[in-house]
Design a protein around this motif. Structure first.
Motif, PDB file in Angstrom:
ATOM      1  N   TRP A 102       0.843  -1.203   0.000  1.00  0.00           N
ATOM      2  CA  TRP A 102       0.000   0.000   0.000  1.00  0.00           C
ATOM      3  C   TRP A 102       0.875   1.249   0.000  1.00  0.00           C
ATOM      4  O   TRP A 102       1.897   1.284   0.675  1.00  0.00           O
ATOM      5  N   VAL A 103       0.424   2.276  -0.707  1.00  0.00           N
ATOM      6  CA  VAL A 103       1.073   3.585  -0.698  1.00  0.00           C
ATOM      7  C   VAL A 103      -0.004   4.621  -0.402  1.00  0.00           C
ATOM      8  O   VAL A 103      -1.051   4.655  -1.053  1.00  0.00           O
ATOM      9  N   LEU A 104       0.257   5.475   0.596  1.00  0.00           N
ATOM     10  CA  LEU A 104      -0.690   6.528   0.940  1.00  0.00           C
ATOM     11  C   LEU A 104      -0.602   7.638  -0.091  1.00  0.00           C
ATOM     12  O   LEU A 104       0.471   8.180  -0.350  1.00  0.00           O
ATOM     13  N   SER A 105      -1.734   7.960  -0.687  1.00  0.00           N
ATOM     14  CA  SER A 105      -1.779   9.005  -1.709  1.00  0.00           C
ATOM     15  C   SER A 105      -2.272  10.328  -1.143  1.00  0.00           C
ATOM     16  O   SER A 105      -1.732  11.379  -1.455  1.00  0.00           O
ATOM     17  N   ARG A 106      -3.307  10.274  -0.313  1.00  0.00           N
ATOM     18  CA  ARG A 106      -3.892  11.502   0.213  1.00  0.00           C
ATOM     19  C   ARG A 106      -4.500  11.229   1.574  1.00  0.00           C
ATOM     20  O   ARG A 106      -5.073  10.179   1.808  1.00  0.00           O
ATOM     21  N   LEU A 107      -4.372  12.212   2.455  1.00  0.00           N
ATOM     22  CA  LEU A 107      -4.968  12.126   3.782  1.00  0.00           C
ATOM     23  C   LEU A 107      -5.575  13.484   4.090  1.00  0.00           C
ATOM     24  O   LEU A 107      -4.882  14.501   4.110  1.00  0.00           O
ATOM     25  N   THR A 108      -6.879  13.500   4.292  1.00  0.00           N
ATOM     26  CA  THR A 108      -7.601  14.736   4.583  1.00  0.00           C
ATOM     27  C   THR A 108      -8.186  14.626   5.982  1.00  0.00           C
ATOM     28  O   THR A 108      -8.833  13.632   6.296  1.00  0.00           O
TER      29      THR A 108
ATOM     30  N   ARG B  98     -10.569   5.073   2.682  1.00  0.00           N
ATOM     31  CA  ARG B  98     -10.825   4.680   4.069  1.00  0.00           C
ATOM     32  C   ARG B  98     -11.192   5.938   4.852  1.00  0.00           C
ATOM     33  O   ARG B  98     -10.558   6.968   4.731  1.00  0.00           O
ATOM     34  N   ASP B  99     -12.248   5.847   5.665  1.00  0.00           N
ATOM     35  CA  ASP B  99     -12.681   6.964   6.501  1.00  0.00           C
ATOM     36  C   ASP B  99     -12.361   6.690   7.967  1.00  0.00           C
ATOM     37  O   ASP B  99     -12.212   5.532   8.378  1.00  0.00           O
ATOM     38  N   TYR B 100     -12.290   7.785   8.733  1.00  0.00           N
ATOM     39  CA  TYR B 100     -11.967   7.719  10.159  1.00  0.00           C
ATOM     40  C   TYR B 100     -12.851   8.697  10.912  1.00  0.00           C
ATOM     41  O   TYR B 100     -13.220   9.744  10.397  1.00  0.00           O
TER      42      TYR B 100
ATOM     43  N   SER C 257      -8.678   8.848   3.901  1.00  0.00           N
ATOM     44  CA  SER C 257      -7.392   8.561   3.280  1.00  0.00           C
ATOM     45  C   SER C 257      -7.617   7.816   1.979  1.00  0.00           C
ATOM     46  O   SER C 257      -8.610   7.118   1.804  1.00  0.00           O
ATOM     47  N   SER C 258      -6.683   7.993   1.073  1.00  0.00           N
ATOM     48  CA  SER C 258      -6.722   7.360  -0.239  1.00  0.00           C
ATOM     49  C   SER C 258      -5.441   6.560  -0.401  1.00  0.00           C
ATOM     50  O   SER C 258      -4.342   7.106  -0.263  1.00  0.00           O
ATOM     51  N   TRP C 259      -5.576   5.273  -0.678  1.00  0.00           N
ATOM     52  CA  TRP C 259      -4.436   4.364  -0.765  1.00  0.00           C
ATOM     53  C   TRP C 259      -4.414   3.698  -2.130  1.00  0.00           C
ATOM     54  O   TRP C 259      -5.452   3.328  -2.662  1.00  0.00           O
ATOM     55  N   ALA C 260      -3.220   3.505  -2.668  1.00  0.00           N
ATOM     56  CA  ALA C 260      -3.051   2.760  -3.920  1.00  0.00           C
ATOM     57  C   ALA C 260      -2.180   1.548  -3.640  1.00  0.00           C
ATOM     58  O   ALA C 260      -1.216   1.624  -2.881  1.00  0.00           O
ATOM     59  N   ALA C 261      -2.539   0.424  -4.237  1.00  0.00           N
ATOM     60  CA  ALA C 261      -1.695  -0.764  -4.160  1.00  0.00           C
ATOM     61  C   ALA C 261      -0.721  -0.696  -5.329  1.00  0.00           C
ATOM     62  O   ALA C 261      -1.111  -0.411  -6.462  1.00  0.00           O
ATOM     63  N   ILE C 262       0.566  -0.901  -5.033  1.00  0.00           N
ATOM     64  CA  ILE C 262       1.557  -0.891  -6.099  1.00  0.00           C
ATOM     65  C   ILE C 262       2.320  -2.215  -6.109  1.00  0.00           C
ATOM     66  O   ILE C 262       2.427  -2.892  -5.092  1.00  0.00           O
TER      67      ILE C 262
ATOM     68  N   THR D  14     -14.262  20.191   5.005  1.00  0.00           N
ATOM     69  CA  THR D  14     -12.855  20.083   5.342  1.00  0.00           C
ATOM     70  C   THR D  14     -12.341  21.388   5.929  1.00  0.00           C
ATOM     71  O   THR D  14     -12.383  22.426   5.283  1.00  0.00           O
ATOM     72  N   LEU D  15     -11.886  21.341   7.175  1.00  0.00           N
ATOM     73  CA  LEU D  15     -11.263  22.486   7.812  1.00  0.00           C
ATOM     74  C   LEU D  15      -9.744  22.365   7.724  1.00  0.00           C
ATOM     75  O   LEU D  15      -9.038  23.343   7.827  1.00  0.00           O
ATOM     76  N   PHE D  16      -9.280  21.147   7.572  1.00  0.00           N
ATOM     77  CA  PHE D  16      -7.854  20.891   7.566  1.00  0.00           C
ATOM     78  C   PHE D  16      -7.532  20.008   6.380  1.00  0.00           C
ATOM     79  O   PHE D  16      -8.223  19.050   6.119  1.00  0.00           O
ATOM     80  N   TYR D  17      -6.501  20.313   5.644  1.00  0.00           N
ATOM     81  CA  TYR D  17      -6.127  19.525   4.484  1.00  0.00           C
ATOM     82  C   TYR D  17      -4.648  19.220   4.528  1.00  0.00           C
ATOM     83  O   TYR D  17      -3.834  20.075   4.784  1.00  0.00           O
ATOM     84  N   PHE D  18      -4.314  17.982   4.286  1.00  0.00           N
ATOM     85  CA  PHE D  18      -2.919  17.576   4.236  1.00  0.00           C
ATOM     86  C   PHE D  18      -2.775  16.606   3.097  1.00  0.00           C
ATOM     87  O   PHE D  18      -3.524  15.649   3.000  1.00  0.00           O
ATOM     88  N   SER D  19      -1.857  16.833   2.194  1.00  0.00           N
ATOM     89  CA  SER D  19      -1.669  15.947   1.058  1.00  0.00           C
ATOM     90  C   SER D  19      -0.229  15.493   0.997  1.00  0.00           C
ATOM     91  O   SER D  19       0.681  16.291   0.808  1.00  0.00           O
ATOM     92  N   LEU D  20      -0.017  14.198   1.160  1.00  0.00           N
ATOM     93  CA  LEU D  20       1.334  13.663   1.075  1.00  0.00           C
ATOM     94  C   LEU D  20       1.864  13.733  -0.345  1.00  0.00           C
ATOM     95  O   LEU D  20       3.052  13.819  -0.570  1.00  0.00           O
TER      96      LEU D  20
END
Length: 155
Positions: free
Chosen positions: A56-62, A91-93, A108-113, A138-144
């Motif tokens: 798994w690779v994390l693409s985005r986390l909001t 995936r939601d939290y 979060s958004s994950w891609a399998a590589i 969304t009050l807070f945004y973080f993008s890896l």
């Protein structure tokens, strides 16, 4: 909700900022750790994917926070898989305090590589069971993927 996992977490003193708030990387780590544990329970964890030559690779986390997480307060992190959007698994939290009140929500958004080619795969065999997604602002945004973040939480 079914197909969810709840874990209680709390920060240690060295994970707090000078204003006695939990540092953002600590919250991100909580989300990733609880999500990884749940994926393992669902049979799509790192150990399972490694057998297929994938990871798994994390693409985005909001992350949306209604308020800062203070001191060493206990937080319950609940997570569940939502859906697949193209090559991404979503995936939601939900983060709640000891009284069960919402502190924040995250997606979060994950891609399998493929481990050898380092290319994303579109394999429906790794699709976890999904539940309905709750909408939020969304009050807070973080993008890896961009290595940038916006921080908006009232003090």
């Amino acid at each position: 909700m079914h197909n969810q996992l709840q874990q209680t977490v709390n920060a240690r003193y060295h994970e707090l900022d000078p204003h006695n708030r939990v540092r953002l990387p600590v919250i991100f780590a909580w989300l990733q750790e609880v999500g990884a544990e749940h994926a393992l329970q669902l049979g799509v964890g790192l150990k399972d994917l490694k057998k297929l030559g994938l990871t798994w690779v994390l693409s985005r986390l909001t992350l949306e926070l209604q308020r800062p997480i203070r001191g060493t307060e206990q937080v319950t992190v609940t997570t569940w898989p939502v859906t697949r959007e193209g090559r991404f698994s979503i995936r939601d939290y939900l983060l709640t305090d000891q009284q069960g009140k919402d502190i924040g929500r995250a997606t979060s958004s994950w891609a399998a590589i493929n481990l050898k080619s380092r290319r994303p795969v579109n394999d429906s065999s790794i699709k976890p069971a999904c539940t309905a997604r709750k909408q939020s602002h969304t009050l807070f945004y973080f993008s890896l993927s961009c290595f940038s973040f916006w921080y908006f939480v009232s003090r």
